[in-house]
Motif scaffolding. Structure first.
Motif, PDB file in Angstrom:
ATOM      1  N   GLY A 120       0.795  -1.224   0.000  1.00  0.00           N
ATOM      2  CA  GLY A 120       0.000   0.000   0.000  1.00  0.00           C
ATOM      3  C   GLY A 120       0.823   1.266   0.000  1.00  0.00           C
ATOM      4  N   LYS A 121       2.077   1.172   0.410  1.00  0.00           N
ATOM      5  CA  LYS A 121       2.947   2.345   0.448  1.00  0.00           C
ATOM      6  C   LYS A 121       3.512   2.692  -0.921  1.00  0.00           C
ATOM      7  CE  LYS A 121       4.501   1.552   5.217  1.00  0.00           C
ATOM      8  NZ  LYS A 121       5.664   1.230   6.080  1.00  0.00           N
ATOM      9  N   LEU A 171       1.906   2.354  -4.226  1.00  0.00           N
ATOM     10  CA  LEU A 171       1.021   2.501  -5.383  1.00  0.00           C
ATOM     11  C   LEU A 171       1.128   1.303  -6.329  1.00  0.00           C
ATOM     12  CD1 LEU A 171       0.968   6.160  -6.800  1.00  0.00           C
ATOM     13  CD2 LEU A 171      -0.949   4.770  -6.056  1.00  0.00           C
ATOM     14  N   SER A 177      -4.584   0.323   3.025  1.00  0.00           N
ATOM     15  CA  SER A 177      -5.008   1.695   3.332  1.00  0.00           C
ATOM     16  C   SER A 177      -4.063   2.346   4.326  1.00  0.00           C
ATOM     17  CB  SER A 177      -6.431   1.691   3.890  1.00  0.00           C
ATOM     18  OG  SER A 177      -7.353   1.155   2.966  1.00  0.00           O
ATOM     19  N   ALA A 230      -0.960   3.468   2.605  1.00  0.00           N
ATOM     20  CA  ALA A 230      -1.199   4.679   1.819  1.00  0.00           C
ATOM     21  C   ALA A 230      -1.298   5.905   2.717  1.00  0.00           C
ATOM     22  CB  ALA A 230      -2.476   4.510   0.998  1.00  0.00           C
ATOM     23  N   SER A 248      -6.350  11.966   3.493  1.00  0.00           N
ATOM     24  CA  SER A 248      -6.131  12.296   2.080  1.00  0.00           C
ATOM     25  C   SER A 248      -6.574  13.720   1.770  1.00  0.00           C
ATOM     26  CB  SER A 248      -6.855  11.288   1.182  1.00  0.00           C
ATOM     27  OG  SER A 248      -8.241  11.260   1.439  1.00  0.00           O
ATOM     28  N   LEU A 291      -3.065   8.550  -4.326  1.00  0.00           N
ATOM     29  CA  LEU A 291      -3.417   7.817  -3.110  1.00  0.00           C
ATOM     30  C   LEU A 291      -4.799   8.211  -2.609  1.00  0.00           C
ATOM     31  CD1 LEU A 291      -0.026   7.774  -1.168  1.00  0.00           C
ATOM     32  CD2 LEU A 291      -1.125   5.884  -2.378  1.00  0.00           C
ATOM     33  N   ARG A 298      -7.150   6.121  -4.550  1.00  0.00           N
ATOM     34  CA  ARG A 298      -7.104   4.723  -4.120  1.00  0.00           C
ATOM     35  C   ARG A 298      -7.862   4.540  -2.803  1.00  0.00           C
ATOM     36  NH1 ARG A 298      -7.267  -0.357  -5.839  1.00  0.00           N
ATOM     37  NH2 ARG A 298      -6.235  -1.807  -4.428  1.00  0.00           N
TER      38      ARG A 298
END
Length: 376
Positions: free
Chosen positions: A79-80, A82, A246, A249, A328, A349, A352
């Motif tokens: 998740g970090k 992409l 998640s 991200a 976000s 992100l 996403r």
């Protein structure tokens, strides 16, 4: 309850992050999102060679026998970065359904190919107008010729544009939600047609129609009418993977925002020195830590087989939506207008996290599920 990672899990995290540091970037993300496949087939084979695709499957089925927390560690690191590859949809969701409900013969047929990276899968469950009610569907698998005849249509089938095999939910009795069952359907069967689409985050998928698709009795996954129970249990494991992705991200968004406010100057000083912005970044950090705590709690409860596991997963899904939205949005706002530019990871992100917040059920759906599970 011990939230610390084992030595093996720390090594797993380090190996994944080393790979993604060399192979993950915004440029790669943009390029792959515009391709027909939507991900890198060579990278998917690398995942298989590294053992990541086999990780959650039992050793008896050709997997590595990884735990729920192993899956969590892997997906947080993915998740970090992409990562475009459909690990969540193919391995976590469909792999979870197979592990829970497949017969011995089905597991021997399907899981090795999935773990080796030679077979793509997608879960076809959503229909127009069904909301997040998995049983409120019109797809029907009617008894026919010692098997079934499947007809209906599924929307938002992520990874469905390229899947070799589909796990499809259908009623075996029209209008009877208690007859919800699951079927494994080869995408190349006569009567299967699909139309590709691109989701908000650049993920690829398909709208899939089924017209009198002939299925054998052995294509059913699990027992007749047991589809709802299988889906609920499998999605708890998928939510761990989703929540971990998640969290990864969110961590990148927080780190990028803090770094940006150290270098962006206004009124003769870095904007990170303004107390009002420090408070906002502190709120971002708080939501990140809340998500991490709920994720670790849910993973451990599932791993231990605790009856509180499903409620913990529902709570995690609610927090993923809430925290992902705040983090976000703050990241974009604190970056200013450049926050949504295509060159920065921030906007990608955000998109996403928006998709993950809605996948399998939104914030309201899982809040209601949490209340029902707590009252039971």
């Amino acid at each position: 309850m011990d939230f610390s990672l084992s030595e093996e899990q720390v090594l797993l995290r380090e190996s994944v992050e080393k790979y993604t540091a060399d192979h993950g970037s915004v440029e790669r993300h943009r390029k792959l999102s515009q391709s027909d496949l939507g991900f890198d087939a060579q990278a998917w084979q690398a995942f298989a060679e590294l053992g990541w695709l086999a990780l959650p499957f039992a050793e008896a089925d050709g997997g590595l026998g990884g735990s729920v927390t192993d899956l969590m560690v892997l997906c947080e690191s993915l998740g970090k970065a992409l990562v475009r590859e459909p690990y969540l949809h193919c391995v976590a969701a469909c792999g979870g359904l197979l592990s829970l409900a497949a017969s011995e013969e089905q597991r021997a047929t399907y899981i090795p190919a999935l773990a080796e990276g030679s077979s793509q899968w997608a879960f076809a469950f959503a229909e127009a107008g069904s909301g997040y009610d998995f049983a409120a569907i019109n797809a029907v698998a009617s008894a026919a010729d010692n098997g079934f005849s499947l007809s209906g249509s599924k929307i938002a089938v992520l990874n469905g544009h390229v899947a070799d095999q589909l796990i499809v939910s259908a009623l075996t009795e029209h209008g009877n939600p208690d007859s919800l069952s699951l079927f494994v359907v080869s995408a190349d069967k006569p009567g299967v047609n699909r139309s590709s689409f691109t989701a908000v985050d650049g993920s690829r998928g398909a709208v899939i129609g089924f017209e009198n698709v002939a299925l054998a009795a052995t294509d059913m996954l699990g027992e007749p009418g047991n589809g709802a129970a299988i889906i609920a249990k499998a999605l708890d494991y998928a939510i761990i993977a989703l929540g971990a992705e998640s969290l990864g991200a969110m961590q990148v968004l927080l780190n990028a925002t803090v770094e940006y406010t150290k270098t962006r100057e206004q009124f003769g000083q870095a904007i990170g020195k303004f107390q009002a912005l420090q408070h906002r970044m502190a709120d971002m950090y708080l939501k990140l830590e809340e998500t991490k705590s709920l994720l670790y709690n849910a993973a451990i409860l599932l791993e231990e087989g605790d009856s509180a596991g499903p409620a913990a997963c529902a709570a995690l899904k609610v927090k993923v939506a809430e925290a992902g939205r705040l983090i976000s949005h703050e990241a974009v706002q604190l970056h200013g207008g450049m926050g949504m530019t295509d060159e920065l990871i921030v906007g990608h992100l955000l998109k996403r996290l928006l998709l993950l917040a809605k996948l399998y059920g939104d914030e309201d759906y899982y809040l209601e599920r949490y209340i029902q599970l707590q009252a039971a």
